[in-house]
Design an enzyme around this catalytic site. Structure first.
Site, PDB file in Angstrom:
ATOM      1  NE  ARG A  45      37.757  34.089  38.148  1.00 13.04           N
ATOM      2  CZ  ARG A  45      37.515  35.865  38.806  1.00 13.04           C
ATOM      3  NH1 ARG A  45      37.065  36.741  38.816  1.00 13.04           N
ATOM      4  NH2 ARG A  45      37.934  35.433  39.914  1.00 13.04           N
ATOM      5  CE1 TYR A  97      30.551  24.180  15.892  1.00 14.50           C
ATOM      6  CE2 TYR A  97      30.032  25.426  18.203  1.00 14.50           C
ATOM      7  CZ  TYR A  97      30.773  24.521  16.860  1.00 14.50           C
ATOM      8  OH  TYR A  97      31.502  23.166  18.046  1.00 14.50           O
ATOM      9  CG  ASP A 169      31.108  31.834  14.322  1.00 12.31           C
ATOM     10  OD1 ASP A 169      32.136  32.751  14.105  1.00 12.31           O
ATOM     11  OD2 ASP A 169      30.425  31.534  15.187  1.00 12.31           O
ATOM     12  CE  LYS A 194      36.510  25.599  15.297  1.00  8.72           C
ATOM     13  NZ  LYS A 194      35.154  24.915  15.562  1.00  8.72           N
TER      14      LYS A 194
HETATM   15  C1  LIG Z   1      33.899  25.574  16.090  1.00  8.38           C
HETATM   16  C2  LIG Z   1      32.821  26.113  16.487  1.00  8.38           C
HETATM   17  C3  LIG Z   1      32.861  27.553  17.135  1.00  8.38           C
HETATM   18  C4  LIG Z   1      33.054  26.781  18.240  1.00  8.38           C
HETATM   19  O1  LIG Z   1      34.022  27.103  18.920  1.00  8.38           O
HETATM   20  P1  LIG Z   1      35.297  26.445  19.880  1.00  8.38           P
HETATM   21  O2  LIG Z   1      36.025  27.269  19.950  1.00  8.38           O
HETATM   22  O3  LIG Z   1      34.698  24.989  19.313  1.00  8.38           O
HETATM   23  O4  LIG Z   1      34.113  26.426  21.080  1.00  8.38           O
HETATM   24  C5  LIG Z   1      31.982  28.305  17.280  1.00  8.38           C
HETATM   25  N1  LIG Z   1      31.149  28.657  15.318  1.00  8.38           N
HETATM   26  C6  LIG Z   1      32.020  28.504  13.893  1.00  8.38           C
HETATM   27  C7  LIG Z   1      31.401  29.623  12.968  1.00  8.38           C
HETATM   28  C8  LIG Z   1      33.343  27.032  14.562  1.00  8.38           C
HETATM   29  O5  LIG Z   1      33.244  26.771  13.554  1.00  8.38           O
END
Ligand SMILES: *Cc1c(COP(=O)(O)O)cnc(C)c1O
Length: 379
Positions: A45, A97, A169, A194
């Site tokens: 962890r 998001y 982000d 992604k």
């Molecule tokens: C998908 C996404 C998230 C969340 O990520 P997960 O891996 O689905 O938890 C956060 N920010 C953006 C811009 C995203 O496209």
């Protein structure tokens, strides 16, 4: 080393076997050589040798001091929000998001944090939102799904003048195209689900910090809350990142060609892609990145056309998510942004005519052919 070489060689080969790919350590715990001594690993962890190499790679790609690999992007956003306390005020982009809004509104606000959402593309809106208790600004550029561009250098300058953090982000462009820490940001977040992993097969999130004090705070939150990435998944992400530069180039090539194609379609009202010179954020994006990415949003003439296109595409899959080898089309108003109110959606242009497209890495002409038949079927 240049970026593409780092993607492959940054973490080197760490064992005596000559293996050119890292070993997968599935052990949950690690034996101590003697009392008070450690191999550097104690319990998975807290840290794991496979995951540690992925974290080292991400820190190098984003030019941070330390990175953490989480079991999802949302776990990474949540960990960053744990840096703050009741009474702290956070300015956020008003187009993020959907899951980030869900976290801020349903959990963080309940726990006493305050949020103001603004167009982060407008510096005067940011300045007007600053309060004595403002501790951070949280944004995406380009935003999801309306593709607004924010000036990271200018925002970082304002934030540091008022002594609050800049959290970006960076999921949409990845460090291949944009490195927010180099532009002044303090923390980068990723949904590595992604582009970084890139194959629509792992959920993973990252935080990358520039300042060692913040990095240590995030490590403590990480080992305390436990949303850590498993070793098998860490290995898959290391493998995915090796081809990140190649994939990003093809995602972008496809997106650019399709954005131009969509602009020519009579049933398309407008196309939002920062690589088009008519995009309002074109110049700022160009000044702070080396590319425009693979995401496009566009509006068609009515909801019925939107439905017919969603159901008419064949090669392109109608699914949530983005950034993988497979091209995906999403309907933000019904999928990713259901947590916003109808007024908020309307204000942002998230209407029942808006579609979001994640260009995969297929051959461009096959994608154009699929669009052509889907539009023809929608006549
Ligand atoms: C998908 C996404 C998230 C969340 O990520 P997960 O891996 O689905 O938890 C956060 N920010 C953006 C811009 C995203 O496209």
């Amino acid at each position: 080393m240049e970026f593409a070489t780092k993607c492959i060689h940054e973490i080197g080969t760490a064992d005596a076997t000559g293996s050119v790919t890292p070993a997968i350590y599935l052990s949950s715990t690690f034996a101590h050589p003697k009392l008070g001594d450690t191999t550097g690993f104690n319990y998975t962890r807290e840290s794991n040798p496979t995951r540690a190499r992925l974290e080292q790679l991400l820190a190098a790609l984003e030019n941070g001091v330390d990175a953490l690999a989480f079991s999802s992007g949302m776990a990474a956003v949540d960990a960053v929000m744990n840096l703050f306390a009741p009474g702290d005020h956070i300015i956020t982009g008003n187009d993020l998001y959907g899951g980030s809004f869900r976290l801020f509104r349903n959990l963080n606000a309940k726990n006493g944090m305050e949020f103001t959402s603004v167009h982060t593309s407008k510096l005067e809106e940011i300045k007007a939102a600053i309060k004595p208790n403002t501790k951070a600004i949280f944004l995406e550029t380009p935003t999801n799904p309306t593709m607004e561009i924010s000036d990271l250098r200018a925002i970082s300058k304002i934030a540091h003048e008022y002594n609050f953090l800049v959290i970006v982000d960076n999921t949409f462009l990845t460090p291949y195209f944009q490195r927010p820490l180099d532009l002044g940001a303090d923390i980068v977040i990723h949904s590595g689900t992604k582009y970084l992993c890139g194959h629509n097969d792992v959920l993973v999130g990252f935080t990358v910090a520039k300042d060692p004090v913040i990095a240590d705070k995030l490590r403590l939150i990480y080992k305390t809350t436990g949303a850590c990435l498993g070793a098998l998944d860490a290995w898959l992400v290391i493998r995915g990142i090796k081809t990140l530069p190649l994939r990003m180039e093809q995602h972008q090539k496809n997106a650019f060609a399709i954005a131009k194609w969509l602009q020519e379609q009579p049933r398309v009202q407008y196309v939002l892609y920062p690589g088009l010179e008519n995009h309002p954020g074109y110049a700022i994006n160009k000044a702070q990145t080396t590319g425009f990415g693979g995401m496009i949003s566009f509006a068609v003439d009515n909801a019925e056309t939107a439905r017919q296109i969603l159901e008419g595409v064949k090669l392109i899959k109608f699914a949530e998510s983005l950034g993988g080898t497979e091209s995906l089309i999403t309907y933000p108003i019904r999928q990713t942004h259901t947590d916003l109110t109808a007024e908020e959606c309307a204000e942002k242009g998230i209407t029942d005519c808006l579609l979001r497209f994640s260009a995969g890495i297929e051959a461009t002409q096959d994608l154009i052919n699929d669009w052509t038949q889907a539009f023809a079927a929608a006549e």
